[in-house]
Design a protein around this motif. Structure first.
Motif, PDB file in Angstrom:
ATOM      1  N   ARG A  79      -0.455  75.702   4.524  1.00  0.00           N
ATOM      2  CA  ARG A  79      -0.549  77.072   4.012  1.00  0.00           C
ATOM      3  C   ARG A  79      -1.270  76.990   2.678  1.00  0.00           C
ATOM      4  NH1 ARG A  79       1.079  81.557   5.575  1.00  0.00           N
ATOM      5  NH2 ARG A  79       2.777  80.774   6.859  1.00  0.00           N
ATOM      6  N   LEU A  80      -2.385  77.716   2.600  1.00  0.00           N
ATOM      7  CA  LEU A  80      -3.218  77.673   1.410  1.00  0.00           C
ATOM      8  C   LEU A  80      -2.810  78.749   0.415  1.00  0.00           C
ATOM      9  CD1 LEU A  80      -6.586  77.106   3.244  1.00  0.00           C
ATOM     10  CD2 LEU A  80      -5.302  75.440   1.934  1.00  0.00           C
ATOM     11  N   PRO A  81      -3.054  78.510  -0.858  1.00  0.00           N
ATOM     12  CA  PRO A  81      -2.722  79.512  -1.868  1.00  0.00           C
ATOM     13  C   PRO A  81      -3.643  80.723  -1.777  1.00  0.00           C
ATOM     14  CG  PRO A  81      -3.692  77.562  -2.882  1.00  0.00           C
ATOM     15  CD  PRO A  81      -3.539  77.268  -1.433  1.00  0.00           C
ATOM     16  N   GLU A  82      -3.282  81.781  -2.481  1.00  0.00           N
ATOM     17  CA  GLU A  82      -4.027  83.037  -2.408  1.00  0.00           C
ATOM     18  C   GLU A  82      -5.451  82.934  -2.921  1.00  0.00           C
ATOM     19  OE1 GLU A  82      -2.036  86.574  -3.694  1.00  0.00           O
ATOM     20  OE2 GLU A  82      -0.103  85.786  -3.050  1.00  0.00           O
ATOM     21  N   ASN A  83      -5.743  81.938  -3.745  1.00  0.00           N
ATOM     22  CA  ASN A  83      -7.094  81.826  -4.283  1.00  0.00           C
ATOM     23  C   ASN A  83      -8.071  81.134  -3.331  1.00  0.00           C
ATOM     24  OD1 ASN A  83      -6.230  79.178  -4.498  1.00  0.00           O
ATOM     25  ND2 ASN A  83      -6.798  78.947  -6.638  1.00  0.00           N
ATOM     26  N   ALA A  84      -7.654  80.798  -2.115  1.00  0.00           N
ATOM     27  CA  ALA A  84      -8.528  80.123  -1.150  1.00  0.00           C
ATOM     28  C   ALA A  84      -9.484  81.118  -0.500  1.00  0.00           C
ATOM     29  CB  ALA A  84      -7.693  79.436  -0.083  1.00  0.00           C
ATOM     30  N   LYS A  85     -10.763  80.781  -0.483  1.00  0.00           N
ATOM     31  CA  LYS A  85     -11.766  81.615   0.192  1.00  0.00           C
ATOM     32  C   LYS A  85     -11.813  81.180   1.656  1.00  0.00           C
ATOM     33  CE  LYS A  85     -14.903  82.383  -3.693  1.00  0.00           C
ATOM     34  NZ  LYS A  85     -16.281  82.166  -4.180  1.00  0.00           N
ATOM     35  N   MET A  86     -11.012  81.826   2.474  1.00  0.00           N
ATOM     36  CA  MET A  86     -10.849  81.417   3.873  1.00  0.00           C
ATOM     37  C   MET A  86     -12.115  81.607   4.698  1.00  0.00           C
ATOM     38  SD  MET A  86      -7.864  80.210   3.768  1.00  0.00           S
ATOM     39  CE  MET A  86      -7.525  79.921   5.480  1.00  0.00           C
ATOM     40  N   ASP A  87     -13.021  82.465   4.257  1.00  0.00           N
ATOM     41  CA  ASP A  87     -14.243  82.709   5.016  1.00  0.00           C
ATOM     42  C   ASP A  87     -15.364  81.730   4.663  1.00  0.00           C
ATOM     43  OD1 ASP A  87     -14.403  83.775   2.450  1.00  0.00           O
ATOM     44  OD2 ASP A  87     -15.752  85.396   3.056  1.00  0.00           O
ATOM     45  N   GLN A  88     -15.096  80.769   3.766  1.00  0.00           N
ATOM     46  CA  GLN A  88     -16.135  79.825   3.360  1.00  0.00           C
ATOM     47  C   GLN A  88     -15.712  78.368   3.560  1.00  0.00           C
ATOM     48  OE1 GLN A  88     -17.638  80.695  -0.563  1.00  0.00           O
ATOM     49  NE2 GLN A  88     -17.642  82.895  -0.184  1.00  0.00           N
ATOM     50  N   VAL A  89     -14.796  78.105   4.468  1.00  0.00           N
ATOM     51  CA  VAL A  89     -14.310  76.747   4.727  1.00  0.00           C
ATOM     52  C   VAL A  89     -15.417  75.927   5.373  1.00  0.00           C
ATOM     53  CG1 VAL A  89     -12.605  75.393   5.997  1.00  0.00           C
ATOM     54  CG2 VAL A  89     -11.952  77.585   4.971  1.00  0.00           C
ATOM     55  N   LYS A  90     -15.565  74.685   4.910  1.00  0.00           N
ATOM     56  CA  LYS A  90     -16.560  73.765   5.474  1.00  0.00           C
ATOM     57  C   LYS A  90     -15.867  72.459   5.847  1.00  0.00           C
ATOM     58  CE  LYS A  90     -20.677  75.517   3.163  1.00  0.00           C
ATOM     59  NZ  LYS A  90     -20.593  76.727   3.870  1.00  0.00           N
ATOM     60  N   ALA A  91     -16.344  71.838   6.929  1.00  0.00           N
ATOM     61  CA  ALA A  91     -15.778  70.561   7.370  1.00  0.00           C
ATOM     62  C   ALA A  91     -16.900  69.594   7.690  1.00  0.00           C
ATOM     63  CB  ALA A  91     -14.891  70.773   8.595  1.00  0.00           C
ATOM     64  N   ALA A  92     -16.677  68.319   7.376  1.00  0.00           N
ATOM     65  CA  ALA A  92     -17.645  67.262   7.677  1.00  0.00           C
ATOM     66  C   ALA A  92     -16.876  66.010   8.063  1.00  0.00           C
ATOM     67  CB  ALA A  92     -18.532  66.988   6.461  1.00  0.00           C
ATOM     68  N   MET A  93     -17.486  65.203   8.925  1.00  0.00           N
ATOM     69  CA  MET A  93     -16.837  63.964   9.349  1.00  0.00           C
ATOM     70  C   MET A  93     -17.812  62.816   9.174  1.00  0.00           C
ATOM     71  SD  MET A  93     -14.285  63.642  12.376  1.00  0.00           S
ATOM     72  CE  MET A  93     -13.615  62.144  12.997  1.00  0.00           C
ATOM     73  N   GLU A  94     -17.343  61.766   8.489  1.00  0.00           N
ATOM     74  CA  GLU A  94     -18.190  60.600   8.257  1.00  0.00           C
ATOM     75  C   GLU A  94     -17.319  59.346   8.267  1.00  0.00           C
ATOM     76  OE1 GLU A  94     -21.235  58.875   4.859  1.00  0.00           O
ATOM     77  OE2 GLU A  94     -20.743  60.999   4.868  1.00  0.00           O
TER      78      GLU A  94
END
Length: 155
Positions: free
Chosen positions: A115-130
């Protein structure tokens, strides 16, 4: 002169407690305890470790997922500010003549939720795998400080 037993032996002879200090199978304290066996097909991938750090700009999650491809991992966000990381590691195919001596690598499905805090921009999440490490970055909104208006006290 008496020799004190040592885990790593001594130079005057081989009077050590264990002849090979790296033979970790020398003694199993749980050998006679009847634990239920987990089959390889349905053992949970429960040891998925995730680090979560907060920087001034973002929340950063790192998950160790060795041997998994990015196609085998899902990153999802829910409306109520929940980040979910899930995936599946398939069981290695067994050949007819294979004889397994030990199975310690986990297989099966895993899921971690945060559960993320209220200041998280949920529409800008990025993921990368290396190199078997999944990095999920959740940018933070700038927290606005409330406007403070001084009120003059009369009287």
């Amino acid at each position: 002169m008496s020799l004190i037993p040592s885990f790593f032996g001594n130079r005057r002879g081989n009077n050590s407690i264990f002849s090979d200090p790296f033979a970790l199978d020398a003694w199993d304290p749980f050998r006679d305890i009847p634990f239920p066996e987990l089959s390889r097909e349905n053992s949970a991938f429960v040891t998925t470790r995730v680090d979560w750090k907060e920087t001034p700009e973002a929340h950063v999650f790192k998950a160790d997922l060795p041997g998994l491809k990015k196609e085998e991992v899902k990153v999802e966000v829910e409306d109520d500010r929940v980040l979910q990381i899930s995936g599946k590691r398939n069981v290695e195919k067994e050949e007819k003549n294979d004889k397994w001596h030990r199975v310690e690598r986990s297989s099966g499905e895993f899921m971690r939720r945060f559960r993320l805090p209220e200041n998280a921009k949920m529409d800008q999440v990025k993921a990368a795998m290396e190199n078997g490490v999944l990095t999920v970055t959740v940018p933070k909104e700038e927290v606005k400080k409330p406007d403070v208006k001084a009120i003059e006290i009369s009287g």
